[in-house]
Design an enzyme around this catalytic site. Structure first.
Site, PDB file in Angstrom:
ATOM      1  N   GLU A   1      -2.692  -9.207   3.562  1.00 39.04           N
ATOM      2  CA  GLU A   1      -2.755  -9.577   4.642  1.00 39.04           C
ATOM      3  C   GLU A   1      -3.864  -9.388   5.654  1.00 39.04           C
ATOM      4  OE1 GLU A   1      -0.783  -6.558   3.740  1.00 39.04           O
ATOM      5  OE2 GLU A   1      -1.808  -5.169   5.297  1.00 39.04           O
TER       6      GLU A   1
ATOM      7  N   CYS B   1       0.572  -1.316  -0.319  1.00 33.73           N
ATOM      8  CA  CYS B   1      -0.546   0.297   0.014  1.00 33.73           C
ATOM      9  C   CYS B   1       0.689   1.501   0.012  1.00 33.73           C
ATOM     10  CB  CYS B   1      -1.013  -0.260   1.317  1.00 33.73           C
ATOM     11  SG  CYS B   1      -2.763   0.626   1.023  1.00 33.73           S
TER      12      CYS B   1
ATOM     13  N   HIS C   1      -4.105  -4.994   0.113  1.00 38.75           N
ATOM     14  CA  HIS C   1      -3.058  -5.290   1.485  1.00 38.75           C
ATOM     15  C   HIS C   1      -3.272  -6.705   1.353  1.00 38.75           C
ATOM     16  CE1 HIS C   1      -2.972  -1.514   3.377  1.00 38.75           C
ATOM     17  NE2 HIS C   1      -4.007  -1.576   2.888  1.00 38.75           N
TER      18      HIS C   1
END
Lengths: 223, 253
Positions: free
Chosen positions: A203, A96, A201
């Protein structure tokens, strides 16, 4: 037998990955994702810590404002660490803002980035009913399908979680690893050598996102 | 293509899920982390925890819940309830929340939206609006404190103002429909969604899967929040997505 005397563990050695803390939140999700794919994350705040971490890979996560992210990197001197790490083609993953920080400049407050790659970070300019931030799960198509980062992922159609108002426009289109469509195509990930960065993202992208981290750790583990 | 999001919401009091959750596969349906894991496994697009704890001591428990969830669920997590200061927000984000939802505190102190957006980015600031239709039938008044106290604010005007200040998303609840199962307030949702540039999450009234389709289509919502229909196992997230997908709504499979 006293359990304390047993050999500590017989697990294979875990790949150590340094994760840069720029003082902006949400490192936890990144370190937990790295642990989930079998790596050993080490949070680093200074070039010294990064140097001593014994890490095979470096991750630059980032949420929040790009200005603060870049200012923090400059203040700690980690901007030079990142540049040198990438120059030496050591395994790097930006996420990001950690991707946006690599470019020359951003429209977001006129911030000058690390200029590792020539290019601009620009705001989505979309008419109604398009919403900005671009928020939610969107599909990507890999422009470098043979990239190790895309290993095990479908060439087109995997969904990842995005949340951003600005996106990167690299001067060199060869840098584009994946594209996404939101009122037109934009760069969802870049890759050159062993330097990778994603606008989305991983994650926060459940199993497919962990696959990205796993792929990066594989690359780092081969060093 | 960007998918429309399906977001289950869990009300948490002193570290326990309240309002009742009856997943068949869960031994302890009151454990928020177990519920979050169940929704993660079902393919929920995001998750919202609403902390309805009254005391600040018990609020600390919420940090542990958020931390444990963020360790186990690799999906976006929003936390709302009782966040009054930039420091409160920071603590929750550091615990592992991706976004925070502000309601009463933002109305009492709109500068909080601007300060929080400046520090953490607009993408993690959700402004929650509880709105009730006025007797004229044409406008909606904003309420605070879980819908107990009326304000002078018009819902559409407040949504616009919140976005100007830095809200990255609006979580819009129809108090008239909440808990009824009669469907979302489509006019309210469309009114707010068309008035702001940021995504709107529709909330309040989901009883059937057609209600989800209606508010995403006619209400112009970017996402739907639902509680009861998922908590009681009436529908799974997968069933909801299959239903929407068949009707041409883009959803993540």
């Amino acid at each position: 037998m006293n359990s304390e005397l047993q050999t500590p563990n017989s697990e294979p050695r875990r790949t150590r990955v340094a994760v840069i803390d720029t003082g902006i939140c949400n490192l936890r999700s990144v370190t937990k994702a790295l642990e989930a794919v079998g790596a050993e994350p080490r949070v680093v705040r200074t070039p010294d810590e990064a140097g001593k971490a014994g890490a095979a890979g470096l991750v630059l996560p980032g949420v929040g404002a790009l200005r603060d992210c870049v200012a923090s990197l400059r203040q700690s001197g980690l901007d030079a660490t990142v540049r040198e790490w990438i120059e030496r083609d050591r395994p790097f993953l930006g996420v990001c803002l950690g991707m946006q920080a690599l470019f020359t400049r951003s429209e977001e407050g006129g911030v000058r980035g690390l200029d590792v790659f020539p290019g601009e970070v620009v705001r989505f300019r979309l008419p109604a009913p398009w919403k900005v931030p671009h928020m939610g799960w969107n599909t990507v198509r890999f422009a470098q399908p043979n990239s190790p980062l895309a290993n095990g992922l479908t060439r087109e159609g995997e969904a990842f979680y995005f949340v951003h108002s600005f996106h990167c426009v690299p001067q060199d289109r060869g840098l584009v690893l994946a594209e996404c469509d939101y009122g037109g195509a934009f760069t969802a990930a870049i890759g050159r050598g062993r330097c990778f960065a994603t606008q989305f993202h991983p994650e926060k992208s459940q199993a497919k996102g962990l696959q990205i981290y796993g792929n990066f750790v594989q690359v780092a583990g081969r060093t | 293509m960007l998918s429309r999001r399906i977001i289950p919401c869990l009300d948490v009091n002193a570290g326990r899920v309240v309002k009742g959750v009856r997943f068949q596969q869960l031994r302890d349906a009151g454990d928020p982390v177990a519920c979050a894991r169940a929704y993660d496994a079902q393919g929920a697009d995001e998750l919202i925890f609403l902390d309805i704890t009254a005391s600040s001591d018990e609020r600390k428990i919420m940090h542990d819940v958020v931390a444990a969830t963020a360790e186990q669920c690799f999906m976006p997590l929003t936390v709302g309830g009782g966040l009054r200061t930039v420091a409160d927000i920071e603590t929750m984000l550091k615990a592992g929340a991706d976004k925070v939802s502000l309601n009463t505190a933002a109305i009492k102190n709109p500068q909080l939206i601007a300060d929080a957006a400046e520090r953490f980015g607009v993408q993690c600031i959700v402004v929650a609006i509880d709105a009730k239709r006025e007797p004229d039938g044409q406008s909606w008044r904003v309420y605070t404190h879980g819908g107990r106290n009326p304000t002078e604010l018009d819902a559409i005007a407040w949504a616009r103002r919140a976005v100007e200040l830095g809200a990255g998303e609006i979580l819009l609840t129809s108090m008239d429909r909440d808990g009824t199962g009669d469907g979302y307030d489509l006019e309210l949702t469309r009114g707010v969604s068309d008035a702001v540039s940021v995504p709107v999450i529709a909330s309040g009234g989901a009883g059937t899967l057609q209600h989800l389709a209606d508010v995403l289509d006619q209400g112009h919502a970017s996402a739907v929040l639902a509680a009861s229909i998922f908590h009681f196992g009436t529908y799974t997230i997968a069933q909801a997505k299959a239903f929407l997908g068949q009707r041409g709504v883009p959803v993540r499979s």
